[in-house]
Every structure is written in C-alpha cells, then in structure tokens.
Design a protein around this motif. Structure first.
Motif, PDB file in Angstrom:
ATOM      1  N   ASP A   1       0.839  -1.194   0.000  1.00 33.43           N
ATOM      2  CA  ASP A   1       0.000   0.000   0.000  1.00 33.43           C
ATOM      3  C   ASP A   1       0.876   1.246   0.000  1.00 33.43           C
ATOM      4  O   ASP A   1       1.749   1.388   0.845  1.00 33.43           O
ATOM      5  N   VAL A   2       0.613   2.152  -0.916  1.00 33.69           N
ATOM      6  CA  VAL A   2       1.364   3.400  -0.991  1.00 33.69           C
ATOM      7  C   VAL A   2       0.661   4.444  -0.132  1.00 33.69           C
ATOM      8  O   VAL A   2      -0.502   4.766  -0.362  1.00 33.69           O
ATOM      9  N   GLN A   3       1.363   4.956   0.870  1.00 33.18           N
ATOM     10  CA  GLN A   3       0.724   5.894   1.796  1.00 33.18           C
ATOM     11  C   GLN A   3       1.684   6.977   2.253  1.00 33.18           C
ATOM     12  O   GLN A   3       2.900   6.809   2.217  1.00 33.18           O
ATOM     13  N   LEU A   4       1.100   8.075   2.699  1.00 32.47           N
ATOM     14  CA  LEU A   4       1.832   9.141   3.376  1.00 32.47           C
ATOM     15  C   LEU A   4       1.131   9.408   4.699  1.00 32.47           C
ATOM     16  O   LEU A   4      -0.094   9.474   4.751  1.00 32.47           O
ATOM     17  N   GLN A   5       1.900   9.548   5.747  1.00 34.58           N
ATOM     18  CA  GLN A   5       1.347   9.786   7.081  1.00 34.58           C
ATOM     19  C   GLN A   5       1.910  11.087   7.617  1.00 34.58           C
ATOM     20  O   GLN A   5       3.097  11.174   7.923  1.00 34.58           O
ATOM     21  N   LEU A  20       6.398  19.690  11.290  1.00 32.84           N
ATOM     22  CA  LEU A  20       5.540  18.652  10.748  1.00 32.84           C
ATOM     23  C   LEU A  20       6.399  17.543  10.137  1.00 32.84           C
ATOM     24  O   LEU A  20       7.467  17.815   9.591  1.00 32.84           O
ATOM     25  N   SER A  21       5.896  16.317  10.236  1.00 31.43           N
ATOM     26  CA  SER A  21       6.585  15.167   9.664  1.00 31.43           C
ATOM     27  C   SER A  21       5.653  14.450   8.685  1.00 31.43           C
ATOM     28  O   SER A  21       4.441  14.421   8.896  1.00 31.43           O
ATOM     29  N   CYS A  22       6.241  13.882   7.664  1.00 34.42           N
ATOM     30  CA  CYS A  22       5.473  13.098   6.689  1.00 34.42           C
ATOM     31  C   CYS A  22       6.283  11.862   6.350  1.00 34.42           C
ATOM     32  O   CYS A  22       7.358  11.958   5.757  1.00 34.42           O
ATOM     33  N   SER A  29      10.515   7.928  -0.469  1.00 33.52           N
ATOM     34  CA  SER A  29      10.122   9.313  -0.742  1.00 33.52           C
ATOM     35  C   SER A  29      11.074  10.019  -1.702  1.00 33.52           C
ATOM     36  O   SER A  29      10.669  10.917  -2.432  1.00 33.52           O
ATOM     37  N   ASP A  30      12.338   9.587  -1.743  1.00 31.18           N
ATOM     38  CA  ASP A  30      13.268  10.294  -2.631  1.00 31.18           C
ATOM     39  C   ASP A  30      13.154   9.830  -4.081  1.00 31.18           C
ATOM     40  O   ASP A  30      13.859  10.346  -4.943  1.00 31.18           O
ATOM     41  N   LYS A  76      14.880   7.514   7.194  1.00 26.47           N
ATOM     42  CA  LYS A  76      13.584   7.352   7.853  1.00 26.47           C
ATOM     43  C   LYS A  76      12.429   7.459   6.857  1.00 26.47           C
ATOM     44  O   LYS A  76      11.265   7.383   7.260  1.00 26.47           O
ATOM     45  N   ASN A  77      12.754   7.684   5.586  1.00 21.24           N
ATOM     46  CA  ASN A  77      11.723   7.816   4.560  1.00 21.24           C
ATOM     47  C   ASN A  77      10.706   8.899   4.939  1.00 21.24           C
ATOM     48  O   ASN A  77       9.500   8.740   4.767  1.00 21.24           O
TER      49      ASN A  77
END
Length: 130
Positions: A1-5, A20-22, A29-30, A76-77
């Motif tokens: 699953d591709v997600q951003l938190q 803020l963190s994502c 992410s890179d 840490k992506n």
C-alpha cells in the motif's frame, strides 16, 4: 500500500514554531516528487513547499519563504516542514502529497499543480493563535 502519514500539527502562538513530519510507506520518498500543501478554512489547497526528485531543488511559496524549511531524512523515509515565526494566516490543514510522475518543470510546478498528485496523506491540523 502506498501511503503518506502526516503528523506534528497542533496549536501554536503567533511567532512560535512547529515541525511537521510526513512518513512514506510503500515507496521511497526520494524516488517521488513530494511536497507540503495546506488548506485554510476559506481557501483552496495551496502548495507550501515542494522538492523535485530530478534536481533536489526545494521550492517555497512566497508566503512562507524565509520562515518555513523543508528537509528530508531518507533513512527514515520522512520529509519535514519546520515552521518558524508562524502567523495566524498559516492556520489550516497541512497535507503531504507526492507523485511518481515527472513533469521536468521543476519543483515549483508540483506545488502549483497539486491536482496531479496521486499520493496523499490524511492531513494534520495547524492552528496559530494571535
């Protein structure tokens, strides 16, 4: 699953700071073009800061230039948005968004073209009191 938190939002006084963190999952992410976006109570979603995987140049909206700093920790992506000297007009829900698509038009393009991004996090709320 591709997600951003996204996380880190909260209540802060004007002039204060917030980070803020994502964190990305399902992809690194890179390898994507990624950015921070916000939506105020009466505003359309707008791009705050974005980075292109093609040149790693970070774009900032004029409204946050000199106050916000985007960075990333590939181990840490995770990408971060350091918000300093915040103002009441920074209030809103902050989202991180990403796309694997490459426009070849630089990081500013992604901030201005949020409708083309296909990966979104759930948003984190920032409230700046005066």
């Amino acid at each position: 699953d591709v997600q951003l938190q996204a996380s880190g939002g909260g209540l802060v006084q004007a002039g204060g700071s917030l980070r803020l963190s994502c964190t990305a999952s399902g992809f690194t992410s890179d390898t994507a073009n990624i950015g921070w976006f916000r939506q105020g109570p009466w505003n359309e979603r707008e791009g705050v800061s974005c980075v292109s995987r093609d040149d790693d140049i970070i774009y900032y909206a004029d409204s946050v230039k000199g106050r916000f700093t985007m960075s990333r920790d590939n181990a840490k992506n995770t990408v971060y948005l350091q918000m300093d000297n915040v103002k009441p007009e920074d209030t809103g829900v902050y989202y991180c968004g990403a796309t694997k698509f490459s426009s070849k038009k630089g990081s500013g393009w992604y901030c201005g073209s949020w409708r083309y991004l296909e990966i979104w996090g759930q948003g984190t709320e920032v409230t700046v009191s005066s």
